[in-house]
Scaffold this motif. Structure first.
Motif, PDB file in Angstrom:
ATOM      1  N   LYS A   1       1.102   4.053  -2.973  1.00  0.00           N
ATOM      2  CA  LYS A   1       0.898   5.476  -2.655  1.00  0.00           C
ATOM      3  C   LYS A   1       2.071   6.302  -3.183  1.00  0.00           C
ATOM      4  O   LYS A   1       1.873   7.338  -3.815  1.00  0.00           O
ATOM      5  CB  LYS A   1       0.749   5.652  -1.142  1.00  0.00           C
ATOM      6  CG  LYS A   1       0.433   7.066  -0.719  1.00  0.00           C
ATOM      7  CD  LYS A   1       0.214   7.124   0.796  1.00  0.00           C
ATOM      8  CE  LYS A   1      -0.260   8.461   1.284  1.00  0.00           C
ATOM      9  NZ  LYS A   1       0.662   9.530   1.198  1.00  0.00           N
ATOM     10  N   ARG A   2       3.299   5.852  -2.968  1.00  0.00           N
ATOM     11  CA  ARG A   2       4.476   6.583  -3.457  1.00  0.00           C
ATOM     12  C   ARG A   2       4.478   6.663  -4.984  1.00  0.00           C
ATOM     13  O   ARG A   2       4.816   7.688  -5.558  1.00  0.00           O
ATOM     14  CB  ARG A   2       5.759   5.923  -2.984  1.00  0.00           C
ATOM     15  CG  ARG A   2       6.103   6.271  -1.592  1.00  0.00           C
ATOM     16  CD  ARG A   2       7.558   6.085  -1.341  1.00  0.00           C
ATOM     17  NE  ARG A   2       7.847   6.504   0.008  1.00  0.00           N
ATOM     18  CZ  ARG A   2       8.930   6.190   0.659  1.00  0.00           C
ATOM     19  NH1 ARG A   2       9.832   5.450   0.072  1.00  0.00           N
ATOM     20  NH2 ARG A   2       9.130   6.611   1.873  1.00  0.00           N
TER      21      ARG A   2
ATOM     22  N   ARG B   1       1.884   6.583  -7.015  1.00  0.00           N
ATOM     23  CA  ARG B   1       0.841   7.526  -7.467  1.00  0.00           C
ATOM     24  C   ARG B   1       1.245   8.976  -7.235  1.00  0.00           C
ATOM     25  O   ARG B   1       0.853   9.868  -7.985  1.00  0.00           O
ATOM     26  CB  ARG B   1      -0.471   7.234  -6.757  1.00  0.00           C
ATOM     27  CG  ARG B   1      -1.130   5.988  -7.272  1.00  0.00           C
ATOM     28  CD  ARG B   1      -2.478   5.772  -6.641  1.00  0.00           C
ATOM     29  NE  ARG B   1      -3.122   4.607  -7.228  1.00  0.00           N
ATOM     30  CZ  ARG B   1      -3.988   3.862  -6.605  1.00  0.00           C
ATOM     31  NH1 ARG B   1      -4.359   4.155  -5.377  1.00  0.00           N
ATOM     32  NH2 ARG B   1      -4.532   2.827  -7.203  1.00  0.00           N
ATOM     33  N   GLU B   2       2.009   9.244  -6.195  1.00  0.00           N
ATOM     34  CA  GLU B   2       2.402  10.609  -5.854  1.00  0.00           C
ATOM     35  C   GLU B   2       3.705  11.034  -6.523  1.00  0.00           C
ATOM     36  O   GLU B   2       4.105  12.188  -6.400  1.00  0.00           O
ATOM     37  CB  GLU B   2       2.531  10.735  -4.338  1.00  0.00           C
ATOM     38  CG  GLU B   2       1.213  10.575  -3.605  1.00  0.00           C
ATOM     39  CD  GLU B   2       1.378  10.528  -2.098  1.00  0.00           C
ATOM     40  OE1 GLU B   2       2.531  10.397  -1.604  1.00  0.00           O
ATOM     41  OE2 GLU B   2       0.355  10.590  -1.402  1.00  0.00           O
TER      42      GLU B   2
ATOM     43  N   ASN C   1       0.823  -1.212   0.000  1.00  0.00           N
ATOM     44  CA  ASN C   1       0.000   0.000   0.000  1.00  0.00           C
ATOM     45  C   ASN C   1       0.852   1.256   0.000  1.00  0.00           C
ATOM     46  O   ASN C   1       0.551   2.224  -0.696  1.00  0.00           O
ATOM     47  CB  ASN C   1      -0.957   0.009   1.194  1.00  0.00           C
ATOM     48  CG  ASN C   1      -2.062  -1.009   1.047  1.00  0.00           C
ATOM     49  OD1 ASN C   1      -2.425  -1.385  -0.064  1.00  0.00           O
ATOM     50  ND2 ASN C   1      -2.594  -1.467   2.163  1.00  0.00           N
ATOM     51  N   ALA C   2       1.923   1.254   0.783  1.00  0.00           N
ATOM     52  CA  ALA C   2       2.820   2.408   0.828  1.00  0.00           C
ATOM     53  C   ALA C   2       3.529   2.589  -0.517  1.00  0.00           C
ATOM     54  O   ALA C   2       3.703   3.712  -0.993  1.00  0.00           O
ATOM     55  CB  ALA C   2       3.842   2.245   1.949  1.00  0.00           C
TER      56      ALA C   2
END
Length: 152
Positions: free
Chosen positions: A8-9, A11-12, A4-5
């Motif tokens: 998230k990274r 996508r950002e 998940n992390a």
């Protein structure tokens, strides 16, 4: 880092122009956007697919091989294993490095090459697709027409 992390990274991630970031096998891979020669086989395949074509199940995967050693291994070996594990019946590999195409069909749990040719020869897709794809406009990397851009 948990998945998940990592997602998230990814996508950002602020990717500079001319580059793209992919999430592949738990790694963020940043590479140049594919040029015209890399994208052309996939676009040609889509144009030759008769309509309507229901997408209820993945019947085939078209992979255009990249140029780096790592990407070539991923396209020829790693993805081949994963697509076989997923039970995708046909794997079409288009390799602009040597201007060839290869049809692999699932035989049990592994792919077997059932047809191959060079750019300029039509690709006879097996059933259940049962149509051909013209490759007359395809070129190897560094071939006629230059690189870069993504005209349709």
């Amino acid at each position: 880092m948990d998945s998940n992390a990592l997602i998230k990274r990814w996508r950002e991630l602020d990717v500079p122009g001319g580059l793209r970031a992919e999430l592949l096998d738990g790694e963020i891979v940043v590479q140049a956007n594919p040029g015209h020669f890399h994208d052309l086989p996939g676009r040609t395949f889509v144009r030759h697919t008769p309509a309507p074509w229901p997408a209820q199940i993945v019947l085939a995967v078209v992979e255009t091989v990249s140029t780096t050693r790592t990407a070539i291994k991923r396209d020829w070996e790693d993805k081949r294993e994963r697509y076989a594990e997923a039970g995708i019946p046909v794997y079409l590999i288009v390799d602009p490095n040597d201007a060839t195409w290869h049809i692999l069909q699932l035989d049990g749990r592994h792919y077997v090459e059932t047809a191959k040719g060079i750019f300029g020869q039509e690709i006879p897709l097996p059933e259940p697709m049962g149509f051909t794809v013209r490759t007359a406009g395809w070129h190897p990397y560094g071939g006629t027409g230059g690189t870069g851009g993504t005209s349709a």
